[in-house]
Write a protein that holds these residues in place. Structure first.
Motif, PDB file in Angstrom:
ATOM      1  N   LEU A   1       0.848  -1.173   0.000  1.00 32.34           N
ATOM      2  CA  LEU A   1       0.000   0.000   0.000  1.00 32.34           C
ATOM      3  C   LEU A   1       0.892   1.234   0.000  1.00 32.34           C
ATOM      4  O   LEU A   1       1.665   1.430   0.931  1.00 32.34           O
ATOM      5  CB  LEU A   1      -0.879  -0.031   1.262  1.00 32.34           C
TER       6      LEU A   1
ATOM      7  N   ILE B   1      -3.410  10.496   8.473  1.00 35.51           N
ATOM      8  CA  ILE B   1      -3.897  10.481   7.090  1.00 35.51           C
ATOM      9  C   ILE B   1      -5.219  11.236   6.990  1.00 35.51           C
ATOM     10  O   ILE B   1      -5.430  12.002   6.037  1.00 35.51           O
ATOM     11  CB  ILE B   1      -4.018   9.038   6.562  1.00 35.51           C
TER      12      ILE B   1
ATOM     13  N   ASP C   1      -2.094   5.570  -2.001  1.00 33.32           N
ATOM     14  CA  ASP C   1      -3.198   4.604  -1.917  1.00 33.32           C
ATOM     15  C   ASP C   1      -3.866   4.658  -0.548  1.00 33.32           C
ATOM     16  O   ASP C   1      -5.090   4.593  -0.445  1.00 33.32           O
ATOM     17  CB  ASP C   1      -2.703   3.178  -2.159  1.00 33.32           C
ATOM     18  N   ALA C   2      -3.055   4.770   0.489  1.00 38.99           N
ATOM     19  CA  ALA C   2      -3.599   4.825   1.851  1.00 38.99           C
ATOM     20  C   ALA C   2      -4.481   6.061   2.016  1.00 38.99           C
ATOM     21  O   ALA C   2      -5.570   5.967   2.607  1.00 38.99           O
ATOM     22  CB  ALA C   2      -2.466   4.827   2.873  1.00 38.99           C
ATOM     23  N   GLN C   3      -4.049   7.183   1.484  1.00 39.55           N
ATOM     24  CA  GLN C   3      -4.866   8.388   1.593  1.00 39.55           C
ATOM     25  C   GLN C   3      -6.209   8.195   0.886  1.00 39.55           C
ATOM     26  O   GLN C   3      -7.255   8.587   1.408  1.00 39.55           O
ATOM     27  CB  GLN C   3      -4.122   9.610   1.032  1.00 39.55           C
TER      28      GLN C   3
ATOM     29  N   TRP D   1      -3.470   6.346  10.781  1.00 40.55           N
ATOM     30  CA  TRP D   1      -4.832   6.535  10.273  1.00 40.55           C
ATOM     31  C   TRP D   1      -5.297   7.974  10.500  1.00 40.55           C
ATOM     32  O   TRP D   1      -5.766   8.638   9.586  1.00 40.55           O
ATOM     33  CB  TRP D   1      -5.775   5.549  10.955  1.00 40.55           C
TER      34      TRP D   1
ATOM     35  N   LYS E   1      -7.738   5.244   0.275  1.00 42.33           N
ATOM     36  CA  LYS E   1      -8.531   4.235   0.965  1.00 42.33           C
ATOM     37  C   LYS E   1      -9.153   4.778   2.251  1.00 42.33           C
ATOM     38  O   LYS E   1     -10.303   4.476   2.565  1.00 42.33           O
ATOM     39  CB  LYS E   1      -7.681   3.002   1.252  1.00 42.33           C
ATOM     40  N   VAL E   2      -8.400   5.586   2.984  1.00 45.90           N
ATOM     41  CA  VAL E   2      -8.949   6.191   4.200  1.00 45.90           C
ATOM     42  C   VAL E   2     -10.093   7.123   3.824  1.00 45.90           C
ATOM     43  O   VAL E   2     -11.159   7.101   4.448  1.00 45.90           O
ATOM     44  CB  VAL E   2      -7.862   6.934   5.008  1.00 45.90           C
TER      45      VAL E   2
END
Length: 111
Positions: free
Chosen positions: A4, A75, A8-10, A72, A12-13
């Protein structure tokens, strides 16, 4: 599990917040939550690596989970304030590479 990226994490969150979480908490609320999560990580770190002993309520906590909680909320704050964390981290590396090129090699405390 696939790797990830920060980008991508930004995404998805953001998707999770907008679908499951309903909406973002306010920036100030998330700042407070970030401080709480950092405190929980700190509590676990000082009990694992420091001199404090564990309490019953500390048992079963995992370092990785506490770090993920901090990430988390960070982000969330980045998303809310329009910060691209990938760009920010790259710029931070550039800053540190210029500012600290010799700083740590010359620090007697690190030898």
């Amino acid at each position: 599990m696939n790797e990830l990226t920060i980008n991508d994490a930004q995404k998805k969150v953001d998707e999770w917040i907008k679908t499951i979480g309903v909406r973002y908490f306010s920036e100030l609320t998330n700042l407070g939550i970030l401080m709480e999560e950092v405190g929980e990580l700190s509590r676990l770190m000082v009990r694992t690596y420091g001199e404090q002993s564990f309490k019953e309520t500390d048992k079963g906590k995992e370092m990785a989970d506490e770090m993920a909680d901090v990430l988390w909320v960070l982000i969330c704050l980045a998303n809310q304030t329009g910060v691209n964390l990938t760009d920010a981290l790259q710029k931070n590396f550039e800053k540190k590479n210029i500012r600290d090129i010799d700083r740590h090699q010359n620090n007697e405390k690190l030898k």
